[in-house]
Design a protein around this motif. Sequence first.
Motif, PDB file in Angstrom:
ATOM      1  N   ALA A 184      30.747   0.670  42.584  1.00 20.18           N
ATOM      2  CA  ALA A 184      30.984  -0.677  43.131  1.00 20.18           C
ATOM      3  C   ALA A 184      31.717  -0.564  44.464  1.00 20.18           C
ATOM      4  O   ALA A 184      31.274  -1.101  45.489  1.00 20.18           O
ATOM      5  CB  ALA A 184      31.799  -1.516  42.132  1.00 20.18           C
ATOM      6  N   GLY A 185      32.831   0.157  44.469  1.00 14.68           N
ATOM      7  CA  GLY A 185      33.659   0.248  45.673  1.00 14.68           C
ATOM      8  C   GLY A 185      32.940   0.936  46.823  1.00 14.68           C
ATOM      9  O   GLY A 185      32.990   0.469  47.971  1.00 14.68           O
ATOM     10  N   SER A 186      32.236   2.038  46.538  1.00 16.72           N
ATOM     11  CA  SER A 186      31.590   2.762  47.636  1.00 16.72           C
ATOM     12  C   SER A 186      30.411   1.974  48.206  1.00 16.72           C
ATOM     13  O   SER A 186      30.161   2.017  49.413  1.00 16.72           O
ATOM     14  CB  SER A 186      31.148   4.159  47.184  1.00 16.72           C
ATOM     15  OG  SER A 186      30.244   4.087  46.114  1.00 16.72           O
ATOM     16  N   SER A 187      29.686   1.216  47.346  1.00 14.88           N
ATOM     17  CA  SER A 187      28.557   0.412  47.860  1.00 14.88           C
ATOM     18  C   SER A 187      29.072  -0.696  48.765  1.00 14.88           C
ATOM     19  O   SER A 187      28.505  -0.967  49.826  1.00 14.88           O
ATOM     20  CB  SER A 187      27.795  -0.265  46.717  1.00 14.88           C
ATOM     21  OG  SER A 187      27.443   0.665  45.762  1.00 14.88           O
ATOM     22  N   CYS A 188      30.139  -1.329  48.319  1.00 16.56           N
ATOM     23  CA  CYS A 188      30.717  -2.422  49.111  1.00 16.56           C
ATOM     24  C   CYS A 188      31.228  -1.877  50.443  1.00 16.56           C
ATOM     25  O   CYS A 188      30.933  -2.421  51.512  1.00 16.56           O
ATOM     26  CB  CYS A 188      31.845  -3.063  48.305  1.00 16.56           C
ATOM     27  SG  CYS A 188      32.589  -4.474  49.107  1.00 16.56           S
ATOM     28  N   ALA A 189      31.968  -0.765  50.375  1.00 21.06           N
ATOM     29  CA  ALA A 189      32.558  -0.192  51.589  1.00 21.06           C
ATOM     30  C   ALA A 189      31.480   0.204  52.590  1.00 21.06           C
ATOM     31  O   ALA A 189      31.589  -0.055  53.791  1.00 21.06           O
ATOM     32  CB  ALA A 189      33.408   1.022  51.217  1.00 21.06           C
ATOM     33  N   ARG A 190      30.407   0.791  52.091  1.00 20.68           N
ATOM     34  CA  ARG A 190      29.344   1.240  52.994  1.00 20.68           C
ATOM     35  C   ARG A 190      28.699   0.045  53.710  1.00 20.68           C
ATOM     36  O   ARG A 190      28.462   0.086  54.924  1.00 20.68           O
ATOM     37  CB  ARG A 190      28.292   2.009  52.190  1.00 20.68           C
ATOM     38  CG  ARG A 190      27.138   2.518  53.020  1.00 20.68           C
ATOM     39  CD  ARG A 190      26.325   3.514  52.203  1.00 20.68           C
ATOM     40  NE  ARG A 190      25.211   4.052  52.946  1.00 20.68           N
ATOM     41  CZ  ARG A 190      23.953   3.629  52.823  1.00 20.68           C
ATOM     42  NH1 ARG A 190      23.663   2.630  51.992  1.00 20.68           N
ATOM     43  NH2 ARG A 190      23.002   4.184  53.521  1.00 20.68           N
ATOM     44  N   ALA A 191      28.430  -1.018  52.957  1.00 25.50           N
ATOM     45  CA  ALA A 191      27.795  -2.189  53.572  1.00 25.50           C
ATOM     46  C   ALA A 191      28.740  -2.866  54.573  1.00 25.50           C
ATOM     47  O   ALA A 191      28.295  -3.439  55.564  1.00 25.50           O
ATOM     48  CB  ALA A 191      27.362  -3.173  52.486  1.00 25.50           C
ATOM     49  N   LEU A 192      30.021  -2.801  54.332  1.00 27.04           N
ATOM     50  CA  LEU A 192      30.985  -3.377  55.287  1.00 27.04           C
ATOM     51  C   LEU A 192      31.070  -2.512  56.545  1.00 27.04           C
ATOM     52  O   LEU A 192      31.135  -3.019  57.660  1.00 27.04           O
ATOM     53  CB  LEU A 192      32.365  -3.476  54.629  1.00 27.04           C
ATOM     54  CG  LEU A 192      32.488  -4.488  53.490  1.00 27.04           C
ATOM     55  CD1 LEU A 192      33.814  -4.292  52.754  1.00 27.04           C
ATOM     56  CD2 LEU A 192      32.379  -5.919  54.023  1.00 27.04           C
ATOM     57  N   ARG A 193      31.062  -1.213  56.351  1.00 32.73           N
ATOM     58  CA  ARG A 193      31.128  -0.299  57.498  1.00 32.73           C
ATOM     59  C   ARG A 193      29.890  -0.460  58.381  1.00 32.73           C
ATOM     60  O   ARG A 193      29.981  -0.377  59.599  1.00 32.73           O
ATOM     61  CB  ARG A 193      31.221   1.161  57.006  1.00 32.73           C
ATOM     62  CG  ARG A 193      32.554   1.560  56.440  1.00 32.73           C
ATOM     63  CD  ARG A 193      33.659   1.604  57.494  1.00 32.73           C
ATOM     64  NE  ARG A 193      33.320   2.505  58.583  1.00 32.73           N
ATOM     65  CZ  ARG A 193      33.387   2.175  59.879  1.00 32.73           C
ATOM     66  NH1 ARG A 193      33.777   0.974  60.255  1.00 32.73           N
ATOM     67  NH2 ARG A 193      33.072   3.061  60.794  1.00 32.73           N
ATOM     68  N   GLU A 194      28.746  -0.696  57.735  1.00 28.12           N
ATOM     69  CA  GLU A 194      27.514  -0.860  58.517  1.00 28.12           C
ATOM     70  C   GLU A 194      27.583  -2.076  59.430  1.00 28.12           C
ATOM     71  O   GLU A 194      26.878  -2.142  60.433  1.00 28.12           O
ATOM     72  CB  GLU A 194      26.298  -0.975  57.583  1.00 28.12           C
ATOM     73  CG  GLU A 194      25.886   0.383  57.030  1.00 28.12           C
ATOM     74  CD  GLU A 194      24.797   0.290  55.970  1.00 28.12           C
ATOM     75  OE1 GLU A 194      24.194   1.313  55.667  1.00 28.12           O
ATOM     76  OE2 GLU A 194      24.587  -0.827  55.438  1.00 28.12           O
ATOM     77  N   ALA A 195      28.409  -3.030  59.062  1.00 23.64           N
ATOM     78  CA  ALA A 195      28.580  -4.211  59.916  1.00 23.64           C
ATOM     79  C   ALA A 195      29.764  -4.026  60.864  1.00 23.64           C
ATOM     80  O   ALA A 195      30.199  -4.969  61.526  1.00 23.64           O
ATOM     81  CB  ALA A 195      28.786  -5.444  59.046  1.00 23.64           C
ATOM     82  N   GLY A 196      30.306  -2.841  60.922  1.00 20.79           N
ATOM     83  CA  GLY A 196      31.357  -2.539  61.904  1.00 20.79           C
ATOM     84  C   GLY A 196      32.766  -2.893  61.466  1.00 20.79           C
ATOM     85  O   GLY A 196      33.698  -2.836  62.276  1.00 20.79           O
ATOM     86  N   LEU A 197      32.950  -3.262  60.192  1.00 16.13           N
ATOM     87  CA  LEU A 197      34.305  -3.601  59.737  1.00 16.13           C
ATOM     88  C   LEU A 197      35.099  -2.338  59.426  1.00 16.13           C
ATOM     89  O   LEU A 197      34.542  -1.302  59.060  1.00 16.13           O
ATOM     90  CB  LEU A 197      34.238  -4.502  58.500  1.00 16.13           C
ATOM     91  CG  LEU A 197      33.662  -5.899  58.787  1.00 16.13           C
ATOM     92  CD1 LEU A 197      33.403  -6.653  57.487  1.00 16.13           C
ATOM     93  CD2 LEU A 197      34.619  -6.704  59.666  1.00 16.13           C
ATOM     94  N   ASP A 198      36.404  -2.461  59.586  1.00 18.08           N
ATOM     95  CA  ASP A 198      37.301  -1.341  59.312  1.00 18.08           C
ATOM     96  C   ASP A 198      37.699  -1.427  57.830  1.00 18.08           C
ATOM     97  O   ASP A 198      38.250  -2.451  57.389  1.00 18.08           O
ATOM     98  CB  ASP A 198      38.529  -1.471  60.222  1.00 18.08           C
ATOM     99  CG  ASP A 198      39.348  -0.187  60.249  1.00 18.08           C
ATOM    100  OD1 ASP A 198      38.986   0.768  59.528  1.00 18.08           O
ATOM    101  OD2 ASP A 198      40.346  -0.150  60.979  1.00 18.08           O
ATOM    102  N   VAL A 199      37.410  -0.389  57.071  1.00 18.04           N
ATOM    103  CA  VAL A 199      37.556  -0.460  55.615  1.00 18.04           C
ATOM    104  C   VAL A 199      38.305   0.773  55.107  1.00 18.04           C
ATOM    105  O   VAL A 199      38.051   1.889  55.563  1.00 18.04           O
ATOM    106  CB  VAL A 199      36.156  -0.458  54.929  1.00 18.04           C
ATOM    107  CG1 VAL A 199      36.289  -0.613  53.423  1.00 18.04           C
ATOM    108  CG2 VAL A 199      35.274  -1.545  55.515  1.00 18.04           C
ATOM    109  N   ALA A 200      39.207   0.555  54.170  1.00 16.19           N
ATOM    110  CA  ALA A 200      39.845   1.684  53.486  1.00 16.19           C
ATOM    111  C   ALA A 200      39.509   1.601  51.995  1.00 16.19           C
ATOM    112  O   ALA A 200      39.503   0.510  51.413  1.00 16.19           O
ATOM    113  CB  ALA A 200      41.359   1.650  53.684  1.00 16.19           C
ATOM    114  N   VAL A 201      39.207   2.743  51.392  1.00 16.20           N
ATOM    115  CA  VAL A 201      39.002   2.813  49.940  1.00 16.20           C
ATOM    116  C   VAL A 201      40.125   3.653  49.360  1.00 16.20           C
ATOM    117  O   VAL A 201      40.350   4.787  49.785  1.00 16.20           O
ATOM    118  CB  VAL A 201      37.648   3.467  49.573  1.00 16.20           C
ATOM    119  CG1 VAL A 201      37.508   3.572  48.055  1.00 16.20           C
ATOM    120  CG2 VAL A 201      36.486   2.689  50.166  1.00 16.20           C
ATOM    121  N   LEU A 202      40.802   3.054  48.398  1.00 13.39           N
ATOM    122  CA  LEU A 202      41.928   3.749  47.776  1.00 13.39           C
ATOM    123  C   LEU A 202      41.569   4.030  46.316  1.00 13.39           C
ATOM    124  O   LEU A 202      41.068   3.143  45.622  1.00 13.39           O
ATOM    125  CB  LEU A 202      43.120   2.807  47.877  1.00 13.39           C
ATOM    126  CG  LEU A 202      44.491   3.246  47.437  1.00 13.39           C
ATOM    127  CD1 LEU A 202      45.527   2.595  48.337  1.00 13.39           C
ATOM    128  CD2 LEU A 202      44.736   2.822  46.017  1.00 13.39           C
TER     129      LEU A 202
END
Length: 381
Positions: free
Chosen positions: A14-32
């Motif tokens: 769940a977390g990695s799919s969400c993070a990847r799609a956010l990164r593709e739109a140029g957002l700055d994302v941290a996964v903890l």
Amino acid sequence: VERVDVLVVGGGPAGSSCARALREAGLDVAVLDRRDFPRDKTCAGWVTPQVAESLDLDLDDYAKSFVLQPIRGFRTRVIGGREARAVRREVVSYGIRRFEFDHYLLARCGARLRLGEPIEALERAGGRWIANGRLEARVLVGAGGHFCPVARRFAGPARAAEPIVAAQEIEFELADAESARCPVDPEVPELFFTEDLRGYGWLFRKGRWLNVGLGRRDRHRLAEHVAAFLAFLRAEGRLPFDPPRGMNGHAYLLHGEAPRRLAPAPGVLLIGDAAGLAYPRSGEGIRPAVESGLLAARWIRADGARGGDALARAYQRAVEARLGPRRPALRVGVTDLLPAGLARALAARLFAAPWFASRVVVDRWFVHRAQPALRLESRAP
Ligand SMILES: Cc1cc2nc3c(=O)[nH]c(=O)nc-3n(C[C@H](O)[C@H](O)[C@H](O)COP(=O)(O)OP(=O)(O)OC[C@H]3O[C@@H](n4cnc5c(N)ncnc54)[C@H](O)[C@@H]3O)c2cc1C
């Protein structure tokens, strides 16, 4: 303090799919994540083809380095009853090892990774969420699985009475001699529904790896049910040796029964097991985890990662449109209307019928053939 647009707690599918799609739109994302990766996750490890499609997985490339076991059908039966085989020419699902799969997805997601770091403190200040006093974001995504600290923080006293599925599983590598004696066809996992129809066990071989487990919609006496199931497999010759160590336990919630709110606080969304989204019949949770991660990303992108009220509403609507109502009206199945003994007899006959195994168990419950993969329509916000 480190500031990002979105903080994702939990680096599972769940977390990695969400993070990847956010990164593709140029957002700055941290996964903890509290664990270092690669890490084990208690799971049978079968995924439907729609998951691979939603994740843009290059299966040939993945199979070069990791276990990817094609599945062409299932054997089904009620424990102690006759069995049916539903086997197709085409691949209906895949077996993966979570140890490899989750690490692969997390490594490619492009977010800042903070691994081996549990959430110890979560505060709200100035319209932002601050984790562990040093990582802050307007939008917080709870993706920490069933015991997600973000979900727990907002769950309230109802948590103790949640209608969980409790499950135990073990995955182990077969030695050469065991591999030769193991009767399980890797392309046809075996499903064993419990007599009271409150759960099922499985025996699933992925190349040299064997995965055996049992889950029930009932938190009581799980260990006894598991022990009886293993004894049954041994007696039937389906498991000709004892697993090398004890089983791992875990829990999850089914969509339609989970009392957790999808957006429990301003700027907070829950995805995957943190929200309780597994499919009710099969317990498949990876697909809803990935899809909810993508849906959350879609609406966070549209919201510009501000964490407004509209984000909460849009995400909830999107999940319900995809998976059905969160708390459906009481659904009554045929077996609920029959006396228990008759229901069991009917179930034993159904699970031994090839048409039921094929059209209902495989197509509807386990493969969701009628529901195409979820794709985000564009990479743009
Ligand atoms: C026995 C069993 C068998 C299953 N078999 C299948 C199957 O074959 N196919 C299928 O589709 N589904 C299956 N499921 C369900 C599936 O495993 C889950 O639905 C799926 O893993 C959910 O993914 P997720 O990303 O939401 O959570 P998870 O995969 O649980 O990931 C959550 C992450 O959050 C991290 N985390 C937890 N607490 C904290 C904290 N305090 N701080 C920071 N990080 C934290 C964890 O370390 C973990 O990495 C099974 C479940 C069980 C229990």
